[in-house]
Design a protein around this motif. Structure first.
Motif, PDB file in Angstrom:
ATOM      1  N   LYS A  54      37.366  29.177  41.622  1.00 17.88           N
ATOM      2  CA  LYS A  54      36.591  28.768  40.689  1.00 17.88           C
ATOM      3  C   LYS A  54      35.766  30.175  39.975  1.00 17.88           C
ATOM      4  N   LEU A  57      38.147  32.226  37.930  1.00 13.44           N
ATOM      5  CA  LEU A  57      38.396  31.558  36.597  1.00 13.44           C
ATOM      6  C   LEU A  57      37.218  31.894  35.796  1.00 13.44           C
ATOM      7  N   ALA A  58      35.835  31.574  36.354  1.00 11.47           N
ATOM      8  CA  ALA A  58      34.743  31.822  35.501  1.00 11.47           C
ATOM      9  C   ALA A  58      34.407  33.474  35.026  1.00 11.47           C
ATOM     10  N   GLU A 105      38.915  27.354  30.527  1.00 11.27           N
ATOM     11  CA  GLU A 105      37.749  26.547  30.616  1.00 11.27           C
ATOM     12  C   GLU A 105      38.212  24.992  30.854  1.00 11.27           C
ATOM     13  N   LEU A 108      39.044  25.146  34.532  1.00  8.92           N
ATOM     14  CA  LEU A 108      37.655  25.075  35.244  1.00  8.92           C
ATOM     15  C   LEU A 108      37.290  23.643  35.155  1.00  8.92           C
ATOM     16  N   ASP A 112      36.440  22.001  38.591  1.00 16.41           N
ATOM     17  CA  ASP A 112      34.966  21.420  39.225  1.00 16.41           C
ATOM     18  C   ASP A 112      35.147  19.926  39.555  1.00 16.41           C
TER      19      ASP A 112
END
Length: 222
Positions: A54, A57-58, A105, A108, A112
């Motif tokens: 994560k 990815l961010a 996004e 992501l 999440d």
């Protein structure tokens, strides 16, 4: 597949194996707890890797967004310099960067969601594990008590005990017969001690009889 689905498959497989081998419940309880602990370690490791993914990815999203901003600035600069062709090319690159950021996004968001479910399942598994450990001692004690009671019941209900008691009854009857035979012999015979005791008893009676006669004669003379 969720961790509880995999965990259930593992436990069911081991329980069936234990039942087939007639293993004792104490081993089965320990195995179940061990499987839960191993699953928890595995899931926590997977969760840590997912959190690392994560973060990566961010960072990628941030880079694409920065690229998009920079291409926007370049497009504006080229246009201000009268280079519409360069501005158009810069806007195309900005669009590619923005699309890449948007795609990541979306990914992501799925990550999440997966992490949230994973954390919830970890919490449930931790609660189940704590409950299993709390009940482990009681379950083992119940199994041992039930096993002991079963052994007692089997012995109580066993024909062996009835047979043993029947043999006791037969032995007692034999002893009664022997004692009766001894008593029968005693009735038909007297020992030397018995005969002497009878003589002593007769002598005592004779003495009492003479004393009674003397007493009566004394009264008549008066």
């Amino acid at each position: 597949m969720g961790i509880f689905s995999r965990f259930t498959d593992i436990i069911n497989s081991n329980i069936n194996s234990l039942l087939d081998k007639a293993e004792d419940p104490e081993k089965m309880v320990r195995l179940i707890i061990q499987e839960m602990e191993d699953t928890l370690v595995e899931v926590r490791s997977s969760s840590a890797k997912t959190l690392a993914d994560k973060k990566e990815l961010a960072r990628q999203i941030a880079r694409y967004q920065k690229d998009a901003e920079q291409w926007q600035e370049k497009a504006e600069l080229a246009l201000s310099k009268g280079r519409e062709d360069l501005a158009r090319a810069a806007l195309v690159e900005r669009g590619k960067a923005a699309d890449s950021a948007a795609a990541l996004e979306d990914e992501l968001a799925h990550v999440d969601e997966h992490i949230a479910k994973l954390q919830d399942e970890i919490t449930q598994l931790q609660e189940k594990l704590a409950d299993a450990k709390a009940r482990q001692k009681a379950i083992i004690m119940r199994e041992k008590t039930a096993s002991s009671r079963l052994k007692v019941k089997r012995n109580v209900d066993s024909n062996k005990i009835d047979d043993a008691l029947s043999r006791f009854d037969r032995y007692e009857r034999k002893i009664d017969d022997l004692e009766a035979q001894v008593e029968a012999h005693d009735l038909g015979s007297k020992s030397l001690s018995d005969e002497i005791a009878e003589l002593e008893n007769d002598e005592n009676i004779d003495n009492e009889l003479e004393a009674l006669k003397a007493k009566l004669n004394s009264k008549e003379e008066k």
